[in-house]
Scaffold this motif. Structure first.
Motif, short mmCIF file in Angstrom:
data_model
loop_
_atom_site.label_atom_id
_atom_site.label_comp_id
_atom_site.label_asym_id
_atom_site.label_seq_id
_atom_site.Cartn_x
_atom_site.Cartn_y
_atom_site.Cartn_z
N ILE A 136 0.72 -1.26 0.02
CA ILE A 136 -0.06 0.07 0.13
C ILE A 136 1.05 1.07 0.07
O ILE A 136 1.76 1.34 0.76
N LYS A 137 0.76 2.25 -0.96
CA LYS A 137 1.23 3.53 -0.96
C LYS A 137 0.33 4.39 -0.24
O LYS A 137 -0.93 4.39 -0.27
N ALA A 138 0.91 5.08 0.90
CA ALA A 138 0.04 6.25 1.56
C ALA A 138 0.77 7.57 1.77
O ALA A 138 2.09 7.47 1.95
N PRO A 139 0.04 8.63 1.92
CA PRO A 139 0.87 9.84 2.26
C PRO A 139 1.35 9.87 3.74
O PRO A 139 0.68 9.37 4.52
N PHE A 168 -6.78 -3.41 10.63
CA PHE A 168 -6.96 -3.87 9.72
C PHE A 168 -6.36 -5.44 9.68
O PHE A 168 -6.70 -6.42 9.38
N GLN A 169 -4.90 -5.21 10.15
CA GLN A 169 -4.22 -6.38 10.04
C GLN A 169 -4.46 -7.45 11.44
O GLN A 169 -4.33 -8.55 10.97
N THR A 170 -5.09 -6.77 12.29
CA THR A 170 -5.54 -7.42 13.49
C THR A 170 -6.76 -8.23 13.16
O THR A 170 -7.00 -9.40 13.65
N GLN A 171 -7.61 -7.77 12.23
CA GLN A 171 -8.74 -8.36 11.72
C GLN A 171 -8.34 -9.67 10.86
O GLN A 171 -9.06 -10.51 10.28
N ASN A 172 -7.16 -9.56 10.08
CA ASN A 172 -6.60 -10.10 8.96
C ASN A 172 -5.49 -10.73 9.43
O ASN A 172 -4.40 -10.64 8.51
N PRO A 173 -5.12 -11.68 10.47
CA PRO A 173 -3.67 -11.81 10.95
C PRO A 173 -2.76 -12.81 10.06
O PRO A 173 -1.69 -12.82 10.22
N LYS A 174 -3.56 -13.18 8.96
CA LYS A 174 -2.68 -13.85 7.97
C LYS A 174 -2.22 -13.01 6.80
O LYS A 174 -1.34 -13.50 5.90
N LYS A 209 -0.16 -9.89 5.24
CA LYS A 209 1.28 -9.27 5.51
C LYS A 209 1.12 -7.95 4.82
O LYS A 209 0.83 -7.95 3.52
N LEU A 210 1.23 -6.99 5.56
CA LEU A 210 1.13 -5.51 5.03
C LEU A 210 2.42 -4.81 4.84
O LEU A 210 3.31 -4.88 5.84
N GLU A 211 2.71 -4.32 3.64
CA GLU A 211 3.61 -3.47 3.38
C GLU A 211 3.35 -2.11 3.19
O GLU A 211 2.82 -1.77 2.06
N ILE A 212 3.64 -1.16 3.97
CA ILE A 212 2.98 0.32 3.93
C ILE A 212 4.26 1.18 3.41
O ILE A 212 5.36 1.20 4.20
N VAL A 213 4.26 1.68 2.30
CA VAL A 213 5.17 2.71 1.72
C VAL A 213 4.64 4.13 1.75
O VAL A 213 3.63 4.46 1.26
N ASP A 220 -0.69 -2.55 -4.59
CA ASP A 220 -2.08 -3.18 -4.79
C ASP A 220 -3.08 -2.04 -4.44
O ASP A 220 -3.93 -2.12 -4.95
N ILE A 221 -2.75 -1.13 -3.67
CA ILE A 221 -3.62 0.05 -3.24
C ILE A 221 -2.83 1.17 -3.47
O ILE A 221 -1.55 1.31 -2.43
N ALA A 222 -3.19 2.40 -3.78
CA ALA A 222 -2.51 3.78 -3.50
C ALA A 222 -3.30 4.91 -3.04
O ALA A 222 -4.44 4.89 -3.45
N ILE A 223 -3.16 5.05 -1.67
CA ILE A 223 -3.94 6.11 -1.07
C ILE A 223 -3.48 7.48 -1.50
O ILE A 223 -2.20 7.89 -1.07
N GLY A 224 -4.22 8.47 -1.82
CA GLY A 224 -3.74 9.85 -2.30
C GLY A 224 -4.55 11.05 -1.75
O GLY A 224 -5.93 10.59 -1.80
N ALA A 225 -4.43 12.13 -1.66
CA ALA A 225 -5.13 13.27 -1.61
C ALA A 225 -5.39 13.92 -2.75
O ALA A 225 -6.25 15.16 -2.64
N PHE A 226 -5.19 13.66 -3.85
CA PHE A 226 -5.47 14.44 -5.26
C PHE A 226 -6.10 13.60 -6.23
O PHE A 226 -5.90 12.57 -6.27
N PRO A 227 -6.97 14.20 -7.17
CA PRO A 227 -7.80 13.54 -8.04
C PRO A 227 -7.07 13.20 -9.25
O PRO A 227 -7.15 13.73 -10.31
N HIS A 228 -6.21 11.96 -9.03
CA HIS A 228 -5.38 11.58 -10.26
C HIS A 228 -6.07 10.29 -10.58
O HIS A 228 -6.28 9.42 -9.84
#
Length: 229
Positions: free
Chosen positions: A96-99, A114-120, A122-126, A140-148
């Protein structure tokens, strides 16, 4: 999933009789809605709307398809909802990409829960403070603050984001309070680099665009906020 979000854009536009109203309903930009409808028209090979400067009307084909499209979207949404019900544990690696600032302020706790709810899982937060195309940059997921909007990517609005123009009382006492956005050209501005030096304001007479020369620019949102104190 592209066809589903394009159908949702088509239905929202048909219901609202315009791209702008549909965009507000879907919480995305007007250009994103127009792009999705255009993609759907290209896919089926026929226009769905008569476009003019004053109004947007369904074509004969649009009138034929709108009821069937509504059924397809309802069925697909119901299916996805059922697939996401409890009892289906996520097992995989999620990148996951996040600001940065948003993660520190809000998302870190959400990721942990979220990881507690899904213990199996593996999260990688960049943490990246710029728009990212998840397809080309391997997210897999990109979280952003701008409408791209990127090709092959499904946009899902999470929440509205307000942008504020701020100054410390000490600064205003020393340099004066701007009376109009154009006054900012003469002020000591601090900028968040992803937004750029062009600041846009909506006023009673329309939109005003101001090009500032920032005294400090940073790709981390907290830096200008801290410096403004």
């Amino acid at each position: 999933m592209d066809i589903l979000v394009n159908l949702q854009a088509f239905l929202a536009t048909a219901d609202a009789a315009g791209f702008s109203a549909a965009a507000r309903k879907l919480n995305v930009s007007t250009s994103v809605v127009a792009k999705r409808v255009t993609q759907l028209e290209a896919r089926i090979g026929t226009p769905l709307f008569h476009r003019s400067t004053r109004q947007l009307r369904l074509t004969e084909a649009g009138q034929r398809y709108v009821h069937r499209a509504r059924g397809v979207v309802t069925d697909a949404t119901d299916l996805l909802s059922r697939m996401g019900e409890k009892g289906h544990d996520l097992v995989d690696h999620l990148r996951i990409k996040a600001p940065t600032s948003l993660t520190v302020a809000r998302l870190a706790d959400a990721f942990s829960a979220f990881q507690t709810q899904n213990p199996k899982l593996k999260l990688e937060i960049v943490l990246i403070d710029r728009p990212v195309d998840p397809v080309t940059e391997g997210f897999d997921i990109a979280i952003g603050a701008f409408p791209h909007s990127f090709g092959g990517v499904v946009d899902e609005p999470l929440c509205p984001l307000k942008r504020l123009l701020c100054a410390s009382p000490a600064y205003l006492k020393k340099h004066g309070t701007p009376k109009h956005p154009r006054d900012l050209v003469e002020h000591r501005c601090l900028s968040f680099m992803p937004t750029g030096p062009e600041w846009v304001f909506d006023g009673p007479r329309g939109r005003i665009s101001i090009q500032v020369s920032p005294l400090l620019s940073s790709n981390a949102a907290r830096s200008p906020a801290t410096a403004s104190r």
